[in-house]
Design an enzyme around this catalytic site. Structure first.
Site, PDB file in Angstrom:
ATOM      1  N   CYS A  47       1.411   1.326 -19.847  1.00  0.00           N
ATOM      2  CA  CYS A  47       1.653  -0.110 -19.818  1.00  0.00           C
ATOM      3  C   CYS A  47       1.550  -0.578 -18.364  1.00  0.00           C
ATOM      4  CB  CYS A  47       3.039  -0.431 -20.368  1.00  0.00           C
ATOM      5  SG  CYS A  47       3.491  -2.174 -20.168  1.00  0.00           S
ATOM      6  N   ASP A  54       2.032   4.376 -23.525  1.00  0.00           N
ATOM      7  CA  ASP A  54       1.788   3.811 -24.844  1.00  0.00           C
ATOM      8  C   ASP A  54       0.953   4.809 -25.626  1.00  0.00           C
ATOM      9  OD1 ASP A  54       3.056   1.252 -24.810  1.00  0.00           O
ATOM     10  OD2 ASP A  54       1.480   0.534 -23.477  1.00  0.00           O
TER      11      ASP A  54
END
Length: 134
Positions: A47, A54
């Protein structure tokens, strides 16, 4: 087969997508349109705001024209995003753009099924169709 830079050689993981290369090989079945599906259940990136990882399942589907994507180079290419800060929408579209640039398929689709964060799971679908895009 001389275009294959990764297959049959020691695995060296690229540090970024800019250093990664998608290898292709000649499509030997030009007389028929057919679909290639690749399921990549362990995709990760970072991120860009929080720096947290992620996780996603990527489903890559394409109808090849003259070239096919070599799977080991795809694995190495996808692994190059592990330390790259980007949003889900941007990374899904970049992967599609790079697949189209490398192989010039009739059609291609990348689906990113991103794991739940903050109570929301996100799915991003990016598509390409030859001769239809601007």
């Amino acid at each position: 087969m001389e275009n294959l830079k990764h297959l049959g050689k020691p695995t060296i993981y690229p540090e970024s997508p800019e250093l990664a290369q998608l290898d292709t090989f000649e499509n030997k079945v030009l007389n028929r349109k057919y679909t290639i599906n690749m399921d990549c259940p362990e995709f990760t990136h970072i991120c860009p705001i929080t720096g947290q990882p992620d996780f996603a399942q990527l489903i890559i589907t394409y109808i090849p024209d003259k070239k096919c994507i070599e799977s080991k180079s795809l694995k190495l290419y996808l692994s190059s995003f592990r330390n790259t800060g980007t949003f889900h929408e941007a990374v899904t579209n970049k992967i599609l753009d790079d697949i189209v640039s490398a192989s010039d398929p009739h059609e291609a689709r990348v689906i990113g099924n991103f794991n739940t964060r903050g109570g929301i799971a996100i799915q991003v679908v990016a598509e390409h169709k030859k001769n239809i895009e601007k």
